[in-house]
Design a protein around this motif. Structure first.
Motif, mmCIF file in Angstrom:
data_model
loop_
_atom_site.group_PDB
_atom_site.id
_atom_site.type_symbol
_atom_site.label_atom_id
_atom_site.label_comp_id
_atom_site.label_asym_id
_atom_site.label_seq_id
_atom_site.Cartn_x
_atom_site.Cartn_y
_atom_site.Cartn_z
ATOM 1 N N LEU B 329 35.276 37.602 32.806
ATOM 2 C CA LEU B 329 36.213 38.677 32.460
ATOM 3 C C LEU B 329 37.500 38.536 33.271
ATOM 4 N N PHE B 330 37.313 38.296 34.570
ATOM 5 C CA PHE B 330 38.438 38.125 35.490
ATOM 6 C C PHE B 330 39.323 36.966 35.033
ATOM 7 N N LEU B 331 38.662 35.873 34.648
ATOM 8 C CA LEU B 331 39.385 34.680 34.201
ATOM 9 C C LEU B 331 40.200 34.986 32.949
ATOM 10 N N THR B 332 39.591 35.737 32.033
ATOM 11 C CA THR B 332 40.294 36.082 30.806
ATOM 12 C C THR B 332 41.582 36.836 31.128
ATOM 13 N N GLN B 333 41.465 37.787 32.071
ATOM 14 C CA GLN B 333 42.647 38.553 32.482
ATOM 15 C C GLN B 333 43.708 37.612 33.047
ATOM 16 N N ALA B 334 43.266 36.697 33.917
ATOM 17 C CA ALA B 334 44.216 35.775 34.546
ATOM 18 C C ALA B 334 44.890 34.881 33.514
ATOM 19 N N LEU B 335 44.104 34.423 32.538
ATOM 20 C CA LEU B 335 44.682 33.564 31.499
ATOM 21 C C LEU B 335 45.755 34.328 30.725
ATOM 22 N N GLU B 336 45.454 35.606 30.451
ATOM 23 C CA GLU B 336 46.453 36.384 29.719
ATOM 24 C C GLU B 336 47.689 36.605 30.566
ATOM 25 N N ASP B 337 47.465 36.808 31.879
ATOM 26 C CA ASP B 337 48.610 37.015 32.766
ATOM 27 C C ASP B 337 49.543 35.812 32.794
ATOM 28 N N CYS B 338 48.988 34.621 32.528
ATOM 29 C CA CYS B 338 49.823 33.415 32.598
ATOM 30 C C CYS B 338 50.797 33.307 31.441
ATOM 31 N N GLY B 339 50.448 33.969 30.363
ATOM 32 C CA GLY B 339 51.329 33.840 29.213
ATOM 33 C C GLY B 339 51.080 32.553 28.452
ATOM 34 N N ARG B 340 51.963 32.294 27.528
ATOM 35 C CA ARG B 340 51.801 31.165 26.620
ATOM 36 C C ARG B 340 51.936 29.829 27.353
ATOM 37 N N ASP B 341 52.798 29.835 28.379
ATOM 38 C CA ASP B 341 53.031 28.585 29.105
ATOM 39 C C ASP B 341 51.949 28.437 30.180
ATOM 40 N N LEU B 342 50.856 27.797 29.830
ATOM 41 C CA LEU B 342 49.663 27.772 30.685
ATOM 42 C C LEU B 342 49.553 26.443 31.438
ATOM 43 N N THR B 343 49.536 26.541 32.743
ATOM 44 C CA THR B 343 49.271 25.348 33.549
ATOM 45 C C THR B 343 48.205 25.702 34.586
ATOM 46 N N ARG B 344 47.640 24.674 35.194
ATOM 47 C CA ARG B 344 46.595 24.903 36.189
ATOM 48 C C ARG B 344 47.125 25.671 37.401
ATOM 49 N N GLU B 345 48.319 25.296 37.849
ATOM 50 C CA GLU B 345 48.865 25.977 39.034
ATOM 51 C C GLU B 345 49.160 27.433 38.744
ATOM 52 N N LYS B 346 49.650 27.697 37.530
ATOM 53 C CA LYS B 346 49.929 29.094 37.177
ATOM 54 C C LYS B 346 48.636 29.896 37.155
ATOM 55 N N LEU B 347 47.573 29.258 36.678
ATOM 56 C CA LEU B 347 46.292 29.952 36.635
ATOM 57 C C LEU B 347 45.845 30.322 38.036
ATOM 58 N N ILE B 348 45.985 29.384 38.965
ATOM 59 C CA ILE B 348 45.594 29.657 40.354
ATOM 60 C C ILE B 348 46.363 30.876 40.884
ATOM 61 N N SER B 349 47.661 30.886 40.674
ATOM 62 C CA SER B 349 48.444 32.029 41.154
ATOM 63 C C SER B 349 47.983 33.321 40.505
ATOM 64 N N ALA B 350 47.750 33.254 39.205
ATOM 65 C CA ALA B 350 47.317 34.455 38.499
ATOM 66 C C ALA B 350 46.003 34.962 39.066
ATOM 67 N N LEU B 351 45.073 34.033 39.342
ATOM 68 C CA LEU B 351 43.778 34.430 39.879
ATOM 69 C C LEU B 351 43.924 35.072 41.252
ATOM 70 N N GLU B 352 44.879 34.559 42.024
ATOM 71 C CA GLU B 352 45.076 35.107 43.368
ATOM 72 C C GLU B 352 45.649 36.500 43.331
ATOM 73 N N ASN B 353 46.430 36.781 42.269
ATOM 74 C CA ASN B 353 47.215 38.016 42.297
ATOM 75 C C ASN B 353 46.578 39.228 41.647
ATOM 76 N N ILE B 354 45.462 39.059 40.982
ATOM 77 C CA ILE B 354 44.839 40.232 40.359
ATOM 78 C C ILE B 354 44.229 41.107 41.448
ATOM 79 N N LYS B 355 44.603 42.376 41.440
ATOM 80 C CA LYS B 355 44.068 43.307 42.449
ATOM 81 C C LYS B 355 43.312 44.423 41.747
#
Lengths: 296, 412, 348
Positions: B329-355
């Protein structure tokens, strides 16, 4: 207090030793009759236990009946396996035969995983849960029955091999297949019989083991301990296998308690193999094994 | 002459065969195309932990169907996954990992576990810079020191060991407890021992311990040792069936401590010991199904819907299922947070930033920059044999000595 | 006439390693393919090829001990482990370079081999087997519990190997190192088989008492077999350690020992070709099985746990099938193929 602990450890060690002894007995039976080392023996034990489990739980047979049906089924399965897989390998190099039995072990384990899944299952033990007190040591009833059953098996097989016609012909076949054949012994029958009896013994071991632990497809791992038991006792000695198993069971339990603080954990796992090394240095044929006389 | 031609022909065939094999595996993108994101996972499908493989594949299947069918994909992309079997073996894990990264060319790796398997690929994860979200491996080295690409979500036995002593001293107010630890002899078990020792040191208590080798079923010597040392409260780190065996063995020899099991013991197989399991404590970081929180209810509906009522029974009956589901579930949220332009590094940042991610009572999960430990709070559960379940006796709490503090510094 | 030229071998041809022109040509082509492999295929295939290479080296070592000398050993993985850990400890803790750590790993394993060989001189057949098994488990135990040296579960990470200043940190570059050693090991074994020592080994295997009578010093050759075999195993273990980058106690277990025995048996006991092809086969077999079962598992996910069990069954069945139909292994099959084609186009 100290003595009580010793008794307790020894009694539990005897129970586990009986399991090793039973498995070792299966190995020895086949080795004694066919000169083959059956690496699938632990898996036969596991398979037998699972079959007993199915008969008792799924088919709701009473324990004793289910147990006997499982024994009969396993005798049939053991004989079938021998005829299909091992018989064609007669005369082939030893390693090839060992490899075939290893492949067989894989197949049995895979089949078990396929039909029963990989989760640990509770075996419907018929023995009451309350432990008995003997000489101040507590012992589960399942453990007692195992020790008693193993003792009975020891006597039966000792007499069988020493005095009965079938037993003697099995020993003769092991010593020299060709001569036995020439003497009119039904060598094929002996081979099949040895596998059948080994499967029987394996099932007994499996049911007891499952009763005081649980069922899982990697149950066969316990079977590896039977190898040191065989070595200690002598690879072609029935009573050697059993006595070897008991000694290993008791020693490793004692070592696990007394030596853990000095030699680190896991000492009870390694004790059996250290014993093997020591025995091999002093008496290469084990306590009761016959010295092989090679003719050049 | 003819023989020469024959051998030449065979050689050519070999070359062609090899090239064909190679050609069949050429792929251009790193797991993300216009309409698909490819994830990879390695599971124990036929080894000692095949039970885990079964449940996790079911969870992944449900997740995939939920994202694709119910959510319509993520920013126009469907998700898909491929599973490799590693039989809980570290060598096979390395092979599986290499296959996922270089042959299947997945975008990220999800839902894995196994301490020795995951340890084997720690450096590879860093080198390939591929996100692994999450691992449920029980050892500290998964997040300590933190590996930028590896996210951990399970229960830390080190945390729980400390919490046992906290609970005894502060909640149960036991006078002079004799602490003991029976643990599986590997890094997992040792982290439990370390935790209990840290807690014991804080309160001035001593700890007796006894280890058993993984796979061993004869716990007589260990139980005897604990009894001889007079242990009254014992932490257990290991698998549920072995816990049941330990309970039976303890009962047999007349040793009657209060057990504290780690999260792996929160399992129906603990009841293989029958009523002996009753009344002991367990540490857990997840919500329980019987609490009927919104997270569990949604999970039940989804699993039954996507797998069918019967097939869903097994996965839903697994108390640890939220440990696999919540990260998805958390991952799904992070993927959506990244937007259409999806990269591995962006995913890492997104995962770090969900509070303060709302899991609906399934448990808490949070990371941060440089923080790869996702679990911080636990509850103490008590085992009820009549109801064949485990019930919380405390609220959400943290160990009194936190990871990263002076007494528990992070590894370099 | 052209055909029969290949049936008749002169004495000189027998002495050479590659007796016929045909053999040499196919070997050259094969060699070219091997050299060009990293350019033809993807990274994962190169990785698998590396694993094959290491397995080939190790299988050759085991073959010397078991195939040629007839001393069955279930402790082969332990020797590899000793080599691997030696290389790992020397390179990570003591900063030894690759070129030094590698031979030292072999030497360490060889020393252990001698230590095992000496007490087992009296043992034969299955007694030897179980003793080597005991050795295997004891080594596993020591590796696990000597934490200060081996870091136990956490494993040891090795620095990337470097050769003459050139860093070999990709699978492709390390592939060539492994290829070099595999070829070297194969050439060495083939030479060994045809040398005096090799013939002594085979004599011991066939009838060791008779061998002793004709003057072969049993103790010396048995120990030599152990030493050579474990040196090669240690070398393979060290290469493996560098390939994996991180090793732990779980990499060198009893199951691995069994796997190596399987390699040499399925390949064909006592032949170099057999060891090579057996090793490659046993490494590729799980790959092939998963290539087949993988898509099935993905298409029918409810089925996937069953699929796992099925691959175990198939694995066992393949081994059984092979040995039932051809106990001489893949090598035996190869010989049969060659013999079938030899009189071609005549039927016999």
């Amino acid at each position: 207090m100290g003595f009580e602990i010793l008794v307790q450890l020894t009694v539990t060690g005897l129970a586990w030793g009986s399991v090793y002894a039973c498995i070792a007995l299966g190995f020895v039976l086949i080795f004694k009759s066919t000169d083959i080392f059956n690496f699938a023996q632990p898996e036969l034990m596991m398979f037998g236990a699972y079959i007993a489990f199915t008969l008792i739980t799924t088919l709701k047979l009473p324990f004793v009946l289910g147990f006997f049906c499982a024994l009969i089924l396993m005798i049939l399965i053991g004989s079938l396996l021998e005829m299909m897989v091992v018989r064609p390998m007669v005369g082939e190099p030893v390693l090839a035969v060992i490899m075939v039995t290893l492949g067989l072990a894989n197949v049995l384990r895979g089949l078990t995983g396929l039909f029963w899944g990989y989760e640990e299952l509770q075996f419907p033990s018929p023995f009451p849960e309350e432990p008995l007190m003997i000489f101040g040591a507590a012992i589960n009833q399942a453990e007692i029955y195992t020790i008693v059953a193993t003792a009975i098996l020891l006597v039966i097989f000792f007499l069988f091999f020493k005095y009965s016609g079938a037993g003697i012909s099995m020993r003769a076949t092991a010593e020299d297949t060709r001569t036995a054949f020439l003497m009119g012994i039904n060598v094929k029958g002996v081979f099949t019989a040895s596998w059948a009896i080994a499967s029987l013994v394996a099932t007994i071991a499996g049911v007891f083991l499952a009763s005081f632990t649980f069922l899982e497809p990697i149950m066969g791992h316990v079977g590896l301990k039977a190898l040191p038991a065989m070595i200690l006792g002598g690879m072609d000695s029935v009573h050697g296998a059993i006595i070897g198993g008991l000694i290993i069971g008791v020693t490793e339990n004692l070592a696990g308690f007394y030596l853990e603080d000095y030699l680190g954990s896991g000492i009870n796992e390694i004790t059996a193999y250290v014993i093997v090394l020591i025995v091999m240095m002093i008496r290469p044929y084990g306590l009761f094994g016959t010295k092989e006389i090679e003719r050049v | 002459m003819k023989k020469k031609i024959l051998r030449f022909g065979v050689a050519i065939l070999c070359i062609l065969g090899v090239s064909f094999f190679a050609m069949a595996n050429v792929q251009a993108e790193v797991g993300v195309t216009d309409n698909k994101i490819l994830f990879g996972s390695f599971q124990d499908m036929s080894g000692p932990g095949a039970y885990l493989g079964k449940q996790c594949s079911a969870a992944l299947e449900v997740w995939k169907k939920w994202v694709n069918e119910d959510l319509g994909g993520i920013h126009g992309r469907k998700v898909d996954f491929v599973i490799e079997d590693m039989k809980y073996d570290p060598v096979l894990t390395k092979t599986a990992f290499t296959k996922l990264v270089h042959q299947h060319k997945v975008f990220a790796i999800i839902t894995v576990y196994g301490s020795t398997p995951c340890t084997a690929i720690l450096e590879d994860i860093k080198r390939e810079k591929i996100p692994v979200f999450t691992t449920a491996a029980t050892t500290q080295n998964m997040f300590d020191p933190p590996n930028r690409y590896l996210f951990w979500y399970a229960c830390s036995d080190e945390d729980n060991g400390i919490m046992m002593v906290d609970y005894l001293v502060n909640d149960l107010k036991v006078k002079n407890p004799k602490l003991g630890v029976v643990y599986q002899d590997d890094e997992w078990g040792k982290s439990a021992l370390k935790g209990v020792k840290l807690g014991a040191k804080k309160y001035g208590l001593k700890v007796a311990s006894s280890a058993y080798k993984r796979g061993s079923k004869n716990l007589n010597a260990q139980a005897m040792k604990m009894k001889a040392k007079g242990v009254t409260h014992c932490f257990y780190a290991g698998y549920a069936p072995v816990y049941a065996s330990l309970l039976k063995e303890a009962n047999k020899i007349g040793w009657k401590p209060v057990f504290f099991g780690d999260y792996v013991t929160v399992d129906p197989r603990a009841f293989m010991a029958g009523k002996l399991a009753h009344g002991h404590y367990h540490f857990f970081s997840l919500g329980m199904r019987h609490e009927r929180g919104p997270g569990w209810i949604k999970m039940e509906k989804l699993f039954a819907d996507k797998l069918g009522e019967d097939a869903a029974k097994g996965p839903l009956g697994w108390r640890i299922m939220p440990m696999m589901w919540t990260p998805l579930l958390f991952l799904t949220q992070a993927l959506e947070d990244c937007g259409r332009d999806l990269t591995r590094e962006k995913l890492i940042s997104a995962l770090e930033n969900i509070k303060d991610f709302d899991t609906g009572g399934l448990g808490k999960i949070q990371y941060g920059p440089g923080i790869r430990k996702g679990t911080h709070e636990y509850r103490v559960l008590k085992c009820d044999f009549e109801k064949k379940d485990f019930f919380p006796v405390t609220g959400w709490r943290q160990p009194s000595i936190l990871y990263g503090s002076k007494e528990r510094p992070a590894a370099k | 006439m052209a055909v029969t030229r290949f049936c008749v071998r002169t004495y000189e041809q027998d002495l050479r390693i590659f007796p016929s022109l045909g053999a040499r040509i196919s070997l050259i082509i094969f060699g070219l393919v091997l050299l060009g492999l990293p350019f033809l295929v993807g990274k994962y295939v190169v990785f698998v090829a590396c694993v094959c290479g290491v397995s080939v080296i190790s299988a050759l070592g085991l073959n010397i001990l078991t195939g040629y000398t007839g001393l069955i050993s279930l402790g082969h993985a332990a020797f590899m482990g000793i080599g691997a850990y030696t290389a790992a400890i020397l390179s990570s803790k003591a900063g030894f370079p690759f070129v030094a750590a590698l031979p030292l790993a072999g030497v360490m394993a060889a020393a252990t081999g001698a230590a095992v060989g000496i007490p087992t001189l009296r043992l034969k057949g299955l007694y030897l087997v179980v003793t080597t098994l005991a050795f295997q488990f004891i080594v596993e135990h020591v590796i696990y519990h000597w934490e200060s040296l081996t870091l136990s579960d956490r494993g040891i990470t090795l620095p990337s190997p470097a050769l003459l200043g050139y860093k070999l940190d990709t699978y492709e570059s390390f592939y060539y190192v492994i290829l070099f050693f595999a070829v070297a090991a194969a050439m060495f074994t083939k030479n060994l088989a045809m040398s005096r020592t090799g013939r002594a080994f085979v004599a011991i295997r066939d009838r060791d008492i008779a061998a002793e009578i004709i003057g072969i010093h049993l103790a010396k050759y048995k120990i030599l077999a152990f030493v050579i075999s474990s040196f090669i195993a240690g070398l393979a273990g060290a290469l493996y350690a560098y390939l994996m980058g991180l090793i732990g106690p779980d990499h060198f277990t009893f199951n691995q020992s069994i796997l190596y025995i399987a390699m040499i048996i399925v390949g064909g006991l006592g032949t170099v070709f057999g060891s090579v092809i057996g090793a490659v086969f046993m490494v590729l077999l799980p790959e092939v099985i998963s290539a087949v079962t993988g898509p099935i598992a993905s298409a029918y996910p409810a089925f996937s746990p069953r699929v796992g069990a099925i691959s175990v069954i198939v694995y066992g069945l393949v081994i059984i099938g092979f040995l039932l139909f051809e106990p001489d292994g893949l090598f035996g099959i190869w010989i049969k193929i060659k013999r079938y084609w030899k009189p071609w186009p005549f039927t016999y």
